[in-house]
Every structure is written in C-alpha cells, then in structure tokens.
Design a protein around this motif. Structure first.
Motif, mmCIF file in Angstrom:
data_model
loop_
_atom_site.group_PDB
_atom_site.id
_atom_site.type_symbol
_atom_site.label_atom_id
_atom_site.label_comp_id
_atom_site.label_asym_id
_atom_site.label_seq_id
_atom_site.Cartn_x
_atom_site.Cartn_y
_atom_site.Cartn_z
ATOM 1 N N LEU A 26 0.832 -1.203 0.000
ATOM 2 C CA LEU A 26 0.000 0.000 0.000
ATOM 3 C C LEU A 26 0.867 1.254 0.000
ATOM 4 C CD1 LEU A 26 -2.997 0.925 0.129
ATOM 5 C CD2 LEU A 26 -2.723 1.092 2.589
ATOM 6 N N GLY A 27 1.914 1.257 0.817
ATOM 7 C CA GLY A 27 2.819 2.405 0.930
ATOM 8 C C GLY A 27 3.526 2.716 -0.375
ATOM 9 N N VAL A 28 4.065 1.676 -1.013
ATOM 10 C CA VAL A 28 4.792 1.856 -2.277
ATOM 11 C C VAL A 28 3.847 2.365 -3.367
ATOM 12 C CG1 VAL A 28 5.932 0.580 -4.139
ATOM 13 C CG2 VAL A 28 6.644 0.222 -1.790
ATOM 14 N N LYS A 29 2.634 1.778 -3.431
ATOM 15 C CA LYS A 29 1.671 2.214 -4.447
ATOM 16 C C LYS A 29 1.241 3.661 -4.196
ATOM 17 C CE LYS A 29 -1.229 -1.110 -6.300
ATOM 18 N NZ LYS A 29 -2.253 -2.158 -6.263
ATOM 19 N N SER A 34 1.254 9.317 -5.654
ATOM 20 C CA SER A 34 1.400 10.730 -5.270
ATOM 21 C C SER A 34 2.519 11.397 -6.075
ATOM 22 C CB SER A 34 1.627 10.882 -3.763
ATOM 23 O OG SER A 34 2.668 10.057 -3.332
ATOM 24 N N THR A 35 3.591 10.669 -6.364
ATOM 25 C CA THR A 35 4.677 11.194 -7.196
ATOM 26 C C THR A 35 4.162 11.506 -8.603
ATOM 27 O OG1 THR A 35 6.203 9.800 -5.959
ATOM 28 C CG2 THR A 35 7.048 10.744 -7.969
ATOM 29 N N SER A 36 3.336 10.603 -9.134
ATOM 30 C CA SER A 36 2.772 10.799 -10.470
ATOM 31 C C SER A 36 1.890 12.045 -10.526
ATOM 32 C CB SER A 36 1.954 9.580 -10.882
ATOM 33 O OG SER A 36 2.808 8.469 -11.000
ATOM 34 N N ILE A 37 1.057 12.217 -9.496
ATOM 35 C CA ILE A 37 0.164 13.390 -9.447
ATOM 36 C C ILE A 37 1.007 14.662 -9.354
ATOM 37 C CG2 ILE A 37 -1.597 14.574 -8.053
ATOM 38 C CD1 ILE A 37 -2.604 11.633 -7.378
ATOM 39 N N ASN A 76 4.072 15.093 -10.431
ATOM 40 C CA ASN A 76 4.690 15.304 -11.754
ATOM 41 C C ASN A 76 3.727 15.981 -12.719
ATOM 42 O OD1 ASN A 76 7.047 14.139 -10.923
ATOM 43 N ND2 ASN A 76 6.769 12.225 -12.025
ATOM 44 N N LEU A 77 2.479 15.521 -12.720
ATOM 45 C CA LEU A 77 1.473 16.088 -13.626
ATOM 46 C C LEU A 77 1.258 17.573 -13.365
ATOM 47 C CD1 LEU A 77 -1.303 13.359 -13.896
ATOM 48 C CD2 LEU A 77 0.120 14.242 -15.730
ATOM 49 N N PHE A 78 1.216 17.937 -12.068
ATOM 50 C CA PHE A 78 0.994 19.351 -11.730
ATOM 51 C C PHE A 78 2.232 20.214 -11.965
ATOM 52 C CE2 PHE A 78 -2.633 17.646 -9.271
ATOM 53 C CZ PHE A 78 -3.628 18.463 -9.802
ATOM 54 N N MET A 79 3.421 19.606 -11.817
ATOM 55 C CA MET A 79 4.663 20.367 -11.946
ATOM 56 C C MET A 79 5.114 20.547 -13.395
ATOM 57 S SD MET A 79 5.527 21.588 -9.118
ATOM 58 C CE MET A 79 7.212 22.129 -9.363
ATOM 59 N N MET A 80 4.669 19.667 -14.289
ATOM 60 C CA MET A 80 5.139 19.695 -15.682
ATOM 61 C C MET A 80 4.980 21.068 -16.350
ATOM 62 S SD MET A 80 4.760 16.800 -18.619
ATOM 63 C CE MET A 80 3.897 15.625 -17.678
ATOM 64 N N PRO A 81 3.788 21.655 -16.329
ATOM 65 C CA PRO A 81 3.643 22.973 -16.989
ATOM 66 C C PRO A 81 4.568 24.036 -16.379
ATOM 67 C CG PRO A 81 1.506 22.078 -16.380
ATOM 68 C CD PRO A 81 2.526 21.195 -15.758
ATOM 69 N N TYR A 82 4.731 23.990 -15.044
ATOM 70 C CA TYR A 82 5.575 24.949 -14.337
ATOM 71 C C TYR A 82 7.027 24.802 -14.780
ATOM 72 C CZ TYR A 82 7.992 27.288 -10.501
ATOM 73 O OH TYR A 82 8.810 28.111 -9.756
ATOM 74 N N PHE A 97 7.690 8.001 -16.162
ATOM 75 C CA PHE A 97 7.670 7.938 -14.697
ATOM 76 C C PHE A 97 6.277 8.184 -14.133
ATOM 77 C CE2 PHE A 97 12.224 8.798 -15.417
ATOM 78 C CZ PHE A 97 12.722 7.684 -14.758
ATOM 79 N N THR A 98 5.488 9.003 -14.829
ATOM 80 C CA THR A 98 4.176 9.348 -14.325
ATOM 81 C C THR A 98 3.164 8.223 -14.490
ATOM 82 O OG1 THR A 98 4.648 11.642 -14.863
ATOM 83 C CG2 THR A 98 2.371 11.117 -14.416
#
Length: 186
Positions: free
Chosen positions: A42-45, A50-53, A55-61, A86-87
C-alpha cells in the motif's frame, strides 16, 4: 436532549468498534491468512501515485521556467516522454505486479468458499470470492502468482498460514491423486 443523544451515540459507536478486530468479517468466514507485506504494498503504491500526481501538476511549471517550450519540438517530445514514463508506467507496472497480493484470506467451511482481499487500482480493498475447485496451480512457478482463482492470479506466502492444513486445503493438496493411489494399493 439532542446534544446528549449524539454524544451517547458516538460512545456506543466507539465502544462497538473497539470490541471487534478490524479484520473480523463473519460474512466472509474465518480468517486463515494475513499477508505481512500489505502495508508495504500500500505504501509503495501510494508513494508512486502521489509522485505521479505531483509530476502532472509540476510539468507545466517546469516547462515555463526552463524555457523548454521555446526549444525544438524534439527536445519537448523527449522531455514529455521521460516524464510520462515515470508518471504513468511506474504506477501501472506496480499495480500489475501487486494486484494479486492477498492481504487477507477468509474461509467458509460450510460452503467451501474463500474470500481473498486484495488492493484494486485505486488502493481500495477488493473482495474476490471463489470455491476451492476454482483454484488452479500454475504449471511453471510464476514470480507473482501462487495460484489462480478462476482466472485471477493470487499471491500468498505459504509460511504465513497459522494452520498449514488451511494452505494444503486451499491448494488442493489434501485431496491429491497421491493419496488415492495409496488407497488403491491397500
């Protein structure tokens, strides 16, 4: 009177929760197995998601600040591709590898059915009910599969069954052709 009623109701709810174990599900039968890696899976998933989310928000920035948007289309495509891997690929791969990991396994003696609790793609618990006769053991040892329940691959650790007889019954070892052969000889 209303405030007193809600307070006493909460007290009842808390008391009833504390008396039973969080894994007691009489509708599923008795608990015969508990996976010891459930929290880790559960922790790894969760970390991967959360890393993927993030990344998605940081990409445009990142695109704006680094000026990659102004550069050639090829550089842009390579950057998006790398972030995309990675996402999306990591969580999908993780889910594929861990989807059959059995967190808990229940057995109902009177109907000879099992209920396997696994995590689904959105990290919620999912119950799969199957009969012992639905259990198929793969011909060759598979890395993330101990047995198939109908068509679903399931992963359990045989050493974590408190009663080895429960594991033998699950896998059908208690009614194997070996014993029948011995009976024929007598």
């Amino acid at each position: 009177g209303f405030i007193f009623q809600t307070a006493s109701f909460q007290g009842v709810a808390v008391r009833s929760l504390s008396t039973s174990s969080p894994h007691d599900h009489p509708e599923h039968g008795r608990l015969v197995y508990k996976g010891n890696l459930a929290k880790a899976v559960l922790g790894v998933k969760f970390f991967s998601y959360s890393t993927s989310i993030f990344n998605l928000f940081m990409m445009p920035y990142i695109m704006l600040k680094s000026g990659i948007g102004v550069e050639s289309l090829l550089v842009q495509a390579a950057f998006y591709g790398l972030i995309g891997i990675f996402t999306f690929v990591t969580p999908v791969t993780l889910h594929f590898l861990t989807k059959g990991y059995v967190i808990r396994l229940y057995y109902k003696d009177e109907v000879d059915t099992y209920t396997a609790i696994t995590y689904n793609a959105i990290l919620a618990e999912k119950a799969t009910v199957f009969h012992q006769k639905d259990v198929k053991i793969p011909d060759i040892t598979k890395m993330f599969t101990t047995f198939y329940a109908k068509t679903k691959s399931m992963l359990v650790n045989p050493t974590l069954f408190p009663n080895p007889q429960d594991y033998n019954h699950l896998m059908g070892y208690d009614k194997s052709s070996f014993f029948k052969f011995e009976e024929l000889e007598e």
